[in-house]
Design an enzyme around this catalytic site. Structure first.
Site, mmCIF file in Angstrom:
data_model
loop_
_atom_site.group_PDB
_atom_site.id
_atom_site.type_symbol
_atom_site.label_atom_id
_atom_site.label_comp_id
_atom_site.label_asym_id
_atom_site.label_seq_id
_atom_site.Cartn_x
_atom_site.Cartn_y
_atom_site.Cartn_z
ATOM 1 N N CYS A 176 6.255 -0.756 -9.302
ATOM 2 C CA CYS A 176 6.833 -1.766 -8.618
ATOM 3 C C CYS A 176 8.393 -2.223 -8.796
ATOM 4 C CB CYS A 176 6.067 -3.091 -8.097
ATOM 5 S SG CYS A 176 4.394 -2.878 -7.554
ATOM 6 N N CYS A 201 0.877 -1.825 -0.190
ATOM 7 C CA CYS A 201 0.316 -0.299 -0.103
ATOM 8 C C CYS A 201 0.858 1.086 0.078
ATOM 9 C CB CYS A 201 -0.914 0.106 1.058
ATOM 10 S SG CYS A 201 -2.115 0.803 1.515
ATOM 11 N N CYS A 206 -4.351 -1.229 -2.132
ATOM 12 C CA CYS A 206 -4.665 0.593 -2.780
ATOM 13 C C CYS A 206 -4.642 0.589 -3.821
ATOM 14 C CB CYS A 206 -3.936 1.115 -1.656
ATOM 15 S SG CYS A 206 -2.364 1.280 -1.912
#
Length: 180
Positions: free
Chosen positions: A101, A17, A93
């Site tokens: 990422c 998140c 989220c």
């Protein structure tokens, strides 16, 4: 890479998140307890707040889930050579799902399990507590469905489909449910 030969293998799971202070923290604690020793859960954030939301701790404690050792941390901790290799990475989220990422060692399976941010709820204490309990329940339901999967015996395509379906279950904040 999933190992289909070791029945007693423990799978590493990372919940992401943005702030790593509420949803991902809840998920980490829930899977560590409800995973029945089959999973080792971690959580992290792209922009960690540096502290766990007190209502996350209260909610976990109220439902008798572990809170010891929970901390807000950067996802970089899990992208290094000395980090545990993840088998699964779930974004909880919508902001984190849209971010780039790190490249995770081991090429884990990924999915988006977004739910509304309970920490964003304003107003009286009871409204904020209710939001955290709701988030806890949605995450516990998803994690229960995940933990019940015969992970070692499913082929990658079937497993990916099941992970996406779990992310689209009740409480989903985004209709995408796609891989993160």
């Amino acid at each position: 890479m999933l190992d289909h030969t070791a029945p007693e293998r423990i799978f590493n799971v990372l919940f992401l998140c943005t702030g790593n202070s509420a949803r991902s923290i809840l998920a980490e604690s829930i899977l560590n307890k409800d995973g029945a020793g089959r999973f080792r859960a971690y959580s992290a954030g792209s922009q960690p707040k540096g502290e766990v939301n007190p209502l996350a701790i209260t909610t976990l404690a109220n439902f008798d889930y572990p809170t010891e050792g929970l901390r807000s941390k950067a996802w970089d901790e899990f992208a290094g050579a000395d980090a545990p290799v993840m088998d699964f990475v779930f974004t909880v989220c919508d902001n984190a799902a849209g971010e780039t990422c790190p490249v995770w060692p081991g090429q884990p399976m990924t999915a988006h399990w977004g739910i509304e941010d309970p920490a964003a709820v304003e107003g009286p204490e009871i409204a904020r507590q209710t939001a955290f309990v709701g988030a806890f329940r949605y995450l516990r339901n998803r994690i229960g469905a995940f933990a019940a999967l015969p992970v070692s015996s499913l082929d990658k395509s079937t497993l990916r489909t099941r992970l996406v379906e779990i992310g689209q279950s009740e409480g989903a904040s985004s209709p995408r449910g796609s891989a993160a």
